[in-house]
Motif scaffolding. Structure first.
Motif, PDB file in Angstrom:
ATOM      1  N   ASN A   1       0.160   3.774  -3.001  1.00 26.27           N
ATOM      2  CA  ASN A   1      -1.189   3.711  -3.561  1.00 26.27           C
ATOM      3  C   ASN A   1      -1.595   4.891  -4.419  1.00 26.27           C
ATOM      4  O   ASN A   1      -2.261   4.750  -5.423  1.00 26.27           O
ATOM      5  N   LYS A   2      -1.205   6.086  -4.001  1.00 30.04           N
ATOM      6  CA  LYS A   2      -1.715   7.269  -4.691  1.00 30.04           C
ATOM      7  C   LYS A   2      -0.773   7.753  -5.773  1.00 30.04           C
ATOM      8  O   LYS A   2      -1.009   8.784  -6.394  1.00 30.04           O
TER       9      LYS A   2
ATOM     10  N   ASP B   1       0.781  -1.241   0.000  1.00 36.00           N
ATOM     11  CA  ASP B   1       0.000   0.000   0.000  1.00 36.00           C
ATOM     12  C   ASP B   1       0.807   1.282   0.000  1.00 36.00           C
ATOM     13  O   ASP B   1       0.241   2.360  -0.083  1.00 36.00           O
TER      14      ASP B   1
ATOM     15  N   ASN C   1      -5.514  -0.423  -8.114  1.00 32.39           N
ATOM     16  CA  ASN C   1      -6.605  -0.798  -7.213  1.00 32.39           C
ATOM     17  C   ASN C   1      -7.918  -0.326  -7.827  1.00 32.39           C
ATOM     18  O   ASN C   1      -7.923   0.223  -8.934  1.00 32.39           O
ATOM     19  N   ASP C   2      -9.022  -0.548  -7.136  1.00 30.44           N
ATOM     20  CA  ASP C   2     -10.296  -0.282  -7.804  1.00 30.44           C
ATOM     21  C   ASP C   2     -10.573   1.210  -7.948  1.00 30.44           C
ATOM     22  O   ASP C   2     -11.563   1.591  -8.562  1.00 30.44           O
ATOM     23  N   ARG C   3      -9.693   2.057  -7.410  1.00 35.56           N
ATOM     24  CA  ARG C   3      -9.909   3.490  -7.629  1.00 35.56           C
ATOM     25  C   ARG C   3      -9.128   4.020  -8.831  1.00 35.56           C
ATOM     26  O   ARG C   3      -9.542   4.957  -9.484  1.00 35.56           O
ATOM     27  N   ASN C   4      -7.971   3.418  -9.090  1.00 32.99           N
ATOM     28  CA  ASN C   4      -7.158   4.007 -10.159  1.00 32.99           C
ATOM     29  C   ASN C   4      -7.100   3.183 -11.443  1.00 32.99           C
ATOM     30  O   ASN C   4      -6.383   3.531 -12.364  1.00 32.99           O
TER      31      ASN C   4
ATOM     32  N   ASP D   1      -9.061   2.760 -13.879  1.00 30.78           N
ATOM     33  CA  ASP D   1      -9.528   3.434 -15.101  1.00 30.78           C
ATOM     34  C   ASP D   1      -8.373   4.128 -15.809  1.00 30.78           C
ATOM     35  O   ASP D   1      -8.130   3.938 -16.992  1.00 30.78           O
ATOM     36  N   GLN D   2      -7.668   4.924 -15.006  1.00 33.43           N
ATOM     37  CA  GLN D   2      -6.501   5.634 -15.511  1.00 33.43           C
ATOM     38  C   GLN D   2      -5.469   4.684 -16.076  1.00 33.43           C
ATOM     39  O   GLN D   2      -4.933   4.881 -17.163  1.00 33.43           O
TER      40      GLN D   2
ATOM     41  N   SER E   1     -13.730  -5.721 -10.277  1.00 39.48           N
ATOM     42  CA  SER E   1     -14.590  -4.698 -10.872  1.00 39.48           C
ATOM     43  C   SER E   1     -13.999  -4.142 -12.166  1.00 39.48           C
ATOM     44  O   SER E   1     -14.695  -3.505 -12.953  1.00 39.48           O
TER      45      SER E   1
END
Lengths: 448, 749
Positions: free
Chosen positions: B319-320, B316, B348-351, B353-354, B387
């Motif tokens: 992560n960002k 982790d 992860n499931d937030r990034n 798409d990018q 996802s």
């Protein structure tokens, strides 16, 4: 650690061979030549053959190679090679085959000094220049025992980067804030990545052993010493721009900046920075890089580029590139160069521009559009057309990104400002400080 | 007359370079002598043998010109070995110089003496070294400290007898930070060369001194001290806290190697401090790690390999920071490849798409290798993040529609893995089948055939497709042949009416016309299964058994190796992701010892399991070209004349086998010597490899429930190992069988 340092030219001729341990045999030079220089497939800078590891860096037209036989510290090896290049550049102006050939005695001397038994020693240019000199400056001091004791004291002392007896009639310090702004924009115009790599270069011409304190509009720093002293208190005002104003005003005007990370020259007391974010240091004499930093929030992009590229059939590509300056009209950027990639099989191009000049460079497969002076707020357009020759095997064009180069004075993409630079010295002299800002293009790429 | 002529032949030639140099060296003019020395050094660098000039160069040693002295010393260091007796002539000068009032000259003398590796010289070193170790000038002391390490390398006994080690240990308390750093350097060198000396023992007292010196010495000295600190094993919480606290500010140093050394020290000592504090340190080290990514490409590469290791332990921390790892167009390939791997790790499931948009962009570039890896990365993201799967599949379909040959092939291999994890994407099979004619790589063909076989009941023209492949059965690679075989049998079991003829044809071709033992054996197994009349469901139960979904296709290191490599951060081992014993010899005979051990192991394997060894040897051949193209692999070139080239390959083979199998951590512990080096962890060839080259012991340890059956089968079929893949990555052939069918199989014999 290092068993030896080798330098080769592009043909694979061994220019420098300095072994530090007896396991570095002359035959290794041939092995490197065969395995790396004459082998175009090598894709890694590190190669282990048997139990020998070659780590190489290519600079200008020479290969610098470090030979190790142990599980060496790879980061240190490469960093050392780069430091060696830096030294070479500061000694010879340019560190290439010719410089190596002309100065090979000096290079051996340098290697002897900066590496002992394969362990890096002092690599500070200024210190080394005191006792390892080029032909022009004869080493008179070196033969004088008292002078040499002084030199060696300095080379090993806690302030190994500064002489004790520096004297100037006029005490001055110049601070250059130089930012490289990196941009990666997608074909649809969204910003994929925008960040700033900044460096603060200082030229200090200060007498004695001055203790400097340096303040920025860094958010954490500001939070810490919000009640702290304003700039220019007692130690001279900052010249060159509006920086002479009180800190409160500056902050109101500029806001504060979040620095992701910063790195300091070894003269900066890291412990103090870690504890209370105060940048305090005794500067080396002359020019040095005080700090590097990285910012990713609120990056102001100085230029907006809108490329429209259409491939018409297989024989023609049409370009229309608009570029707009996104900064105050009082400022102007210089040396703006836009490189617009063309397909590999381009035969002929025609360009029209509303400002500056555009030229096709077949060797780089680029249309290069140069604008010498680009004032704030203005917008220019280039339209071009590339005619393609037909090829037997129609391989897809990879469409490398369009790239930009520029330099823009008195502008920081991150919004960083120098709040104060204070100099404390025993004799309590007053000093003059100058601050300059510049933003350049790092890798400023726009996909299309 | 004759005598004269002979004498003439042996005499020194009167012409040529050596003659000219000699003339210059003995010239009466100082500048001519100096010039001649320079020319001699030049000739030496070019590899010419100028050792014949030794006596003449030596005459120039007594000079006040420091530069000339340095040149003579340089020559001496290079050729001392060729004239050990003459070196004695230089001793006097050295001893004199070591008492010179000028510290630069004192240091130069002691530095050079240590580099002249002649026994006679050692005897004269004792006094000067003792004096210089106590010199008033720190510059001389720091040079003498390193000289002790040089002396130890030459003659450990003398070094110990004269108590130089103790002197060095005292010097850790020197007031000058650079002397401290060099003493530590020398001690740690001695300690590693001869651990029995216990040269470098960190006590609470020395720890304090080291931490004091850390903030004051040069950047290289800091690296030394930080490395020593990270090798120090403490169990005291307060010591660990103290180390972390004092080291953490070094994250801000401008030198990347200092930053990495600091990260290493904090990372290793962090385990002891409380959770809150250690998560704080993790947060603190993230930005400096990211900054390393903007350094010079070679340094970047080292940093990226290390970040990869850190991420495997602490997934982790970055992560960002996804965007920082986006590849630049002109990044060198080795940096790009590594960035891809890291991006997949921090997806992860937030990034995602990018990341997907970026990966798609890469997949449209021209560098074939990079494109393939980008496509593979899309598949890894799909399997890692549920996802993201639908988007990944759509992206892959877009890529297939580009019709670029190698993109399509890689995409199909990747889609096969997705099928193995997620059901419900059967709708895209027709699109895949359209590409059938473009596939020319065994991997891609095998993947598509596996899909056709697996979903035979849903593909109306499965029979026709497979018939096409059966037609050219004998021209296929064996890997593809195995898949054709399995797919046809699956089709037959699902729709017996359509494939009756086909299955006979393929079994015929595989058993009578094929000379690959794997293919033939598998064909025989199927044949017997299908002709088993006592239990008609046996074949169905085995071939069409339900397979557990795969967990991940991201390559990761086995935990034990990872732990070891974390203690090696920023060294070559961390770049190669291999333990140092693999590529470096400990001490003088280390490399040989490793090789010997490897050969021994191989022989043992061969004794235990002749068939597997033979298979491994066969596969080794196919793995070789791959190794060559991958420069990171240690080439087995023997240039020191110490090891036979053939012997050298074995440790590699074993190691890459382990890496390949890393997708299934359970099996990794088992000795998989001689397995091929597959390109990915879950590729088909890898899984098929189970049939050929996983030695029996590994299968038994890996899959205890199936163990009995596995052993019996081994007896029956010799080397055919059905249980190896049963754990987390089932062979697509459907070889893993539920336990209940064991008896059925056994009844076959």
């Amino acid at each position: 650690m290092l068993s030896g340092i080798l330098v080769f030219n592009q043909k694979g001729e061994n220019l420098i061979f300095r072994a530090f341990r007896n396991d570095c045999r002359p035959r290794l030079a041939d092995i490197f030549r065969i395995q790396v220089i004459s082998n175009p497939q090598v894709r890694s800078p590190i190669l282990t053959l048997g139990s020998t590891t070659f780590s190489h860096v290519k600079h200008e037209n020479i290969y610098l190679v470090a030979v190790t036989k142990s599980n060496a510290n790879a980061a240190l090896v490469f960093e050392f090679l780069y430091r060696f290049i830096l030294l070479g550049k500061s000694y010879f102006g340019k560190f290439d085959e010719e410089a190596v050939k002309n100065n090979f005695v000096l290079i051996y001397e340098l290697l002897d000094e900066i590496l002992d038994f394969g362990y890096p020693q002092n690599t500070e240019t200024d210190t080394l220049k005191m006792y390892i000199t080029t032909e022009g400056v004869k080493s008179a001091i070196v033969n004088n025992p008292t002078d040499s004791s002084r030199i060696t004291m300095q080379a090993t002392g806690a302030l190994s980067w500064r002489r004790a007896d520096v004297k100037y009639r006029k005490n001055e310090a110049f601070v250059d804030v130089i930012e490289d702004v990196n941009l990666l924009m997608s074909a649809t115009g969204t910003v994929l990545r925008a960040d700033v790599n900044g460096q603060i270069v200082m030229r200090a011409y200060l007498t004695g052993t001055p203790e400097c304190k340096f303040g920025l509009n860094d958010r954490l720093l500001l939070d810490n010493d919000s009640a702290g002293p304003g700039s220019g208190s007692g130690s001279g005002s900052l010249g060159g721009n509006k920086m002479g104003l009180g800190s409160s005003k500056t902050r109101a005007a500029a806001g504060s900046v979040t620095l992701e990370d910063c790195q300091f020259h070894q003269c900066v007391k890291l412990g103090r920075f870690d504890a209370d974010r105060i940048i305090s240091f005794v500067p080396p004499d002359g020019e040095f890089e005080l700090m590097r930093y990285r910012a990713t929030e609120n990056v102001n992009l100085p230029f907006k580029v809108h490329p429209i590229v259409r491939e018409i059939g297989t024989t023609k590509v049409e370009y229309s590139v608009a570029i707009k300056a996104n900064y105050s009209s009082k400022l102007f950027a210089t040396n703006v160069v836009i490189r617009i990639p063309t397909p590999l099989n381009t035969a002929k191009t025609t360009e029209r521009t509303s400002q500056g000049r555009a030229k096709y460079e077949p060797e780089h497969n680029n249309i290069v559009w140069k604008i010498a002076r680009f004032s704030g707020g203005s917008e220019y357009v280039l339209t071009a057309e590339a005619t393609l020759t037909s090829m037997t095997n129609q391989k897809a064009w990879s469409r490398p990104p369009l790239s930009l180069n520029f330099s823009l004075l008195m502008f920081t993409s991150s919004g960083l400002l120098v709040r104060y630079l204070k100099v404390f010295e025993k004799s309590n002299y007053s000093s003059v400080k100058w601050v300059r800002y510049m933003t350049r293009a790092g890798s400023y790429e726009i996909r299309f | 007359m004759a005598m004269n002529r002979i004498r003439g032949a042996f005499a020194v030639p009167r012409k040529g370079e050596t003659f000219e140099l000699r003339a210059g060296l003995v010239s009466q003019y100082a500048y001519e002598r100096k010039e001649a020395i320079q020319k001699t050094i030049m000739a030496m660098t070019l590899g010419k043998d100028v050792s014949a000039l030794f006596p003449d160069v030596l005459k120039n040693i007594a000079t006040t010109d420091l530069e000339q002295k340095k040149l003579v010393y340089l020559y001496l260091m290079n050729y001392a070995k060729s004239h050990p007796d003459l070196c004695i002539l230089a001793v006097n000068t050295f001893v004199q110089d070591s008492e010179d009032p000028n510290p630069l000259i004192r240091a130069l003398a002691i530095r050079t003496m240590g580099c002249i590796r002649v026994d006679k010289m050692i005897d004269y070193m004792e006094e000067p070294l003792r004096k210089t170790l106590r010199d008033e000038s720190p510059y001389v002391r720091k040079t003498a400290a390193i000289c002790v390490a040089k002396l130890f390398d030459l003659s450990p006994a003398m070094c110990l007898e004269n108590g130089f080690l103790e002197m060095l240990q005292e010097m850790i308390g020197d007031p000058n930070p650079m002397v401290v750093a060099n003493s530590v350097t020398a001690l740690s060198e001695i300690h590693h060369a001869a651990p029995e000396t216990q040269a470098l023992q960190v006590t609470p007292n020395t720890l304090r001194k080291l931490l004091m010196a850390l903030n004051e010495c040069t950047e290289w000295g800091r690296v030394t001290i930080l490395t020593t600190l990270s090798e120090y094993r403490t169990s005291a919480v307060n010591e660990a806290e103290q180390i972390c606290e004092r080291v953490a500010p070094q994250f801000q140093h401008a030198n990347p190697s200092v930053v990495l050394a600091a990260v290493k020290a904090v990372f290793l000592h962090m385990k002891l401090v409380n959770a809150e504090l250690s998560s704080n340190y993790l947060k603190k080290m993230a930005p400096p790690l990211v900054t390393l990514v903007s350094s010079a490409p070679e340094v970047q590469y080292v940093a990226l390999r290390n970040i990869d290791l850190l991420l495997q332990k602490q997934p982790d921390i970055l992560n960002k920071e996804l965007r920082v790892f986006f590849c630049k167009y002109n990044d060198p390939p080795y940096v790009k490849f590594q960035k891809l791997e890291i991006m997949v790790r921090i997806a992860n499931d937030r990034n995602f798409d990018q990341l997907l948009a970026e990966l798609k962009e890469y997949a449209l570039e021209v560098d074939m290798d990079f494109v393939r890896r980008a496509v593979k990365a899309i598949g890894q993201v799909a399997i890692k993040i549920e996802s993201a799967c639908e988007k990944c599949v759509n992206t892959l379909l877009d890529l297939i529609n580009t019709k670029v040959n190698y993109v399509v092939q890689e995409a199909i291999v990747v889609i096969k893995d997705i099928f193995r994890k997620y059901p419900g994407y059967e709708g895209i099979i027709p699109t895949l089948c359209k590409c059938i004619d473009e596939l020319d790589e065994p991997n891609a063909r095998a993947a598509l055939i596996w899909i056709v076989g697996e979903y035979a009941e849903k593909i109306s023209n499965a029979g026709d497709i497979l018939a096409g492949f059966v037609e050219g059965f004998n021209e296929e690679f064996s890997q593809t042949q195995l898949q054709i075989l399995t797919a046809v049998v699956k089709l037959f079991l699902k729709r017996p009416d359509k494939a009756q003829g086909l299955v006979q044809k393929v079994l015929q071709a595989a058993t009578s016309e094929n000379d690959n033992p794997d293919v033939r054996d598998r064909a025989y197994v199927y044949w017997r299964l299908l002709s088993n009349t006592s239990d008609t469901n046996a074949a169905r139960n085995i071939v069409l058994s339900k397979k557990p979904p795969i967990v991940t296709t991201i390559h990761s290191l086995p935990p034990a190796l990872l732990e070891q490599l974390l203690t090696e951060l920023s060294t070559l081992a961390s770049v190669y992701h291999k333990p140092p014993e693999q590529f470096v010899g400990q001490g003088r005979f280390g490399a040989d010892a490793v090789q010997k051990a490897a050969i021994e192991e191989q022989l043992q394997n061969a004794r235990d399991n002749p068939l597997a060894a033979a298979a491994a040897a066969a596969v080794d051949g196919t793995a070789a070209p791959q190794q060559q193209s991958n420069v990171e692999n240690l080439l087995d070139i023997d240039f020191d004349g110490t090891a036979p080239a053939s012997a050298h390959k074995e440790p590699n083979g074993g190691m890459s086998g382990l890496e390949g199998l890393a997708g299934t951590p359970v099996r990794v512990e088992s000795p998989a010597a001689g397995a091929p080096a597959p390109s990915g962890s879950n590729n088909l060839d890898d899984l098929l490899g189970v049939f050929g080259d996983t030695p029996a012991p590994s299968a038994n340890t890996a899959a205890p429930p199936n163990g009995g059956a596995g052993a019996d089968l081994l007896n029956g079929f010799g080397g055919l190992d059905l249980s190896g893949g049963g754990m987390s990555s089932p062979p697509p052939a459907g070889a893993s069988q539920p336990k209940k069918t064991n008896e059925d199989i056994l009844s076959l014999f």
